[in-house]
Scaffold this motif. Structure first.
Motif, PDB file in Angstrom:
ATOM      1  N   SER A 337       0.819  -1.215   0.000  1.00  0.00           N
ATOM      2  CA  SER A 337       0.000   0.000   0.000  1.00  0.00           C
ATOM      3  C   SER A 337       0.851   1.263   0.000  1.00  0.00           C
ATOM      4  N   SER A 338       2.119   1.146   0.417  1.00  0.00           N
ATOM      5  CA  SER A 338       2.957   2.343   0.521  1.00  0.00           C
ATOM      6  C   SER A 338       4.140   2.378  -0.436  1.00  0.00           C
ATOM      7  N   TYR A 373       7.636   5.264  -3.551  1.00  0.00           N
ATOM      8  CA  TYR A 373       6.652   5.319  -2.479  1.00  0.00           C
ATOM      9  C   TYR A 373       5.353   5.925  -3.000  1.00  0.00           C
ATOM     10  N   VAL A 374       4.248   5.427  -2.493  1.00  0.00           N
ATOM     11  CA  VAL A 374       2.912   5.839  -2.937  1.00  0.00           C
ATOM     12  C   VAL A 374       2.166   6.415  -1.740  1.00  0.00           C
ATOM     13  N   ASP A 375       1.884   7.721  -1.786  1.00  0.00           N
ATOM     14  CA  ASP A 375       1.143   8.346  -0.692  1.00  0.00           C
ATOM     15  C   ASP A 375      -0.356   8.293  -0.982  1.00  0.00           C
ATOM     16  N   GLY A 376      -1.141   8.938  -0.102  1.00  0.00           N
ATOM     17  CA  GLY A 376      -2.593   8.886  -0.249  1.00  0.00           C
ATOM     18  C   GLY A 376      -3.089   9.469  -1.555  1.00  0.00           C
ATOM     19  N   GLU A 378      -1.449   9.628  -4.446  1.00  0.00           N
ATOM     20  CA  GLU A 378      -1.124   8.715  -5.543  1.00  0.00           C
ATOM     21  C   GLU A 378      -2.016   7.480  -5.498  1.00  0.00           C
TER      22      GLU A 378
END
Length: 465
Positions: A337-338, A373-376, A378
């Motif tokens: 998820s991140s 990294y994937v934030d909210g 994205e």
């Protein structure tokens, strides 16, 4: 959430994952360094994972191919590669832990060409998935990619016995002259023989890939390929527009209408558009779409068509927008998820060989090497993008349940742009946010419009190798 939009033709970039791999960077340069997989997966749901095993070998490399693959495997390279894959699988399964049940809802072998491996090597590949990772290949959907020359009876027998539910064969064209134009050395007789062997193996779902936009292709020759594929009653058909990317065979040739395409990283605006080629591809797409719809196929996405009476080969409880993926092999991606992570990426053959050689000598697979990294924000983009590019679209209620906001609030400029271009199916609202037939036709222009400015910048800075 709004990003910068660009005017573009209909064929800008095939978006099959977000963020694109050209936005990944070595994680040793990140403030947190290379994270341990055990820490990455500690808080993740593990009850409906997808497993992907990547085999980076092909007998030949097609002129349009920019996949991570090399030609041939000298000096027992496949053995060394499977040894490394085994080590990686052991490390990854250990990182997933046993504090909660680990379950795979789907599996796939891709490449490259997985059936480049011998029948015995395919047995070992299945063992790695089952004995190392714990995937029950006989109980979940298993998709495997093949080619006409490697779809041999002994390989197919192994795949069928180990639970393969879907086989996907890249044919691209049943017209020999078009195959040559795409730098794909094959003859229709060999393709037909391979399809016969696949049907004899009784694997439930056959998918045939075809390409439109090849130099010299006409409506009549396109119909020839479509009808030749339909003669096998495939459960699925994928219709791909031809792209010509840097460092590929056709990219180096730079011939004809293809000269102007693909000179920028995936998802970036090409410097010049060949309008005639765009028009040819769009016309052939519509002809192919209408031909399949009239013959009992349903459109699942711009590219995918499924026979209306065919079983669905995908998992019942895995959603690409939300669930995690474990990728094994040096060209595979993994998603938490991140963080989305993989290994280094290249297209040029010398670079690919070096990466594969490095993978085969790796002893420690306990950390993520390259990724993003994937934030909210994205995560919202990814959910909207991957939902919207499917014909069934997105249910705003499910989006609100996950994120606590509405897509129209998060992406007002993008959705208004799509609506103004006639790309949204407004009568389906508010229960559904989905594309109109015209929107589906322009999926390769629509998808990149949803890339964030940060991802665009990272992709633009990527140096092709």
């Amino acid at each position: 959430m709004t990003g910068t939009t660009h005017s573009t033709g209909p064929y800008r970039s095939y978006v099959y994952a977000y963020p694109h791999k050209t936005a990944y960077r070595p994680l040793d340069g990140h403030p947190a360094g290379r994270p341990l997989l055990r820490e990455l997966w500690a808080a993740e749901r593990k009850d409906a994972l997808s497993l992907y095993l990547h085999i980076p070998f092909c007998e030949v490399r097609c002129g349009f191919c920019n996949l991570f693959t090399r030609i041939g495997a000298p000096e027992e390279l496949t053995t060394r590669y499977l040894d490394a894959l085994d080590r990686q699988a052991t490390a990854v399964r250990d990182a997933l832990g046993d504090d909660e049940p680990v379950r795979f809802a789907a599996a796939a072998f891709g490449g490259g060409t997985p059936t480049f491996l011998t029948a015995g090597e395919l047995e070992r590949l299945c063992d790695i998935a089952e004995k190392r990772m714990g995937a029950d290949l006989s109980a979940v959907p298993l998709s495997v990619e093949t080619s006409p020359s490697t779809a041999t009876a002994d390989r197919l027998a192994v795949l069928a016995a180990r639970g393969t539910t879907r086989i996907s064969i890249g044919v691209q064209s049943f017209v020999d002259a078009e195959a040559r134009a795409a730098v794909r050395p094959q003859h229709r007789s060999a393709v037909e023989a391979a399809l016969g062997r696949i049907r004899d193996a009784r694997i439930p779902v056959l998918n045939i890939d075809l390409i439109y936009g090849i130099e010299g292709q006409t409506s009549a020759s396109w119909r020839t390929s479509l009808d030749a594929a339909l003669a096998w009653s495939p459960e699925e058909l994928y219709l791909y527009p031809l792209y010509v990317r840097p460092l590929t065979g056709l990219g180096r040739l730079g011939t004809g209408a293809q000269r102007a395409e693909g000179q920028e990283p995936e998802g970036q605006e090409p410097e010049g558009q060949d309008t005639a080629w765009d028009e040819q591809r769009l016309r052939l797409y519509r002809e192919g779409r209408d031909h399949l719809l009239a013959r009992g196929y349903e459109q699942v996405s711009m590219r995918m068509f499924r026979r209306a009476d065919a079983r669905h080969a995908g998992p019942d409880d895995y959603a690409c927008q939300t669930d995690g993926m474990i990728g094994l092999g040096c060209g595979a991606r993994s998603y938490t998820s991140s963080l989305h992570y993989s290994f280094d990426y290249a297209v040029e053959m010398r670079e690919i060989r070096g990466i594969i050689d490095g993978f085969t000598t790796t002893a420690d697979f306990s950390r993520a090497e390259v990724g993003r990294y994937v934030d909210g924000g994205e995560a919202r983009r990814r959910h909207l993008l991957q939902s919207l590019l499917q014909a069934e679209g997105l249910r705003p209620a499910e989006y609100r349940e996950r994120f606590g906001t509405d897509p129209s609030e998060d992406f007002p400029a993008e959705l208004e742009l799509f609506r103004g271009r006639g790309w949204l199916d407004d009568p389906a609202a508010p229960a559904l946010l989905r594309l109109s037939p015209e929107g589906l036709a322009h999926s390769d222009a629509l998808g990149p419009e949803l890339f964030s400015p940060a991802v665009r910048a990272a992709m633009a800075a990527y140096e092709a190798k």
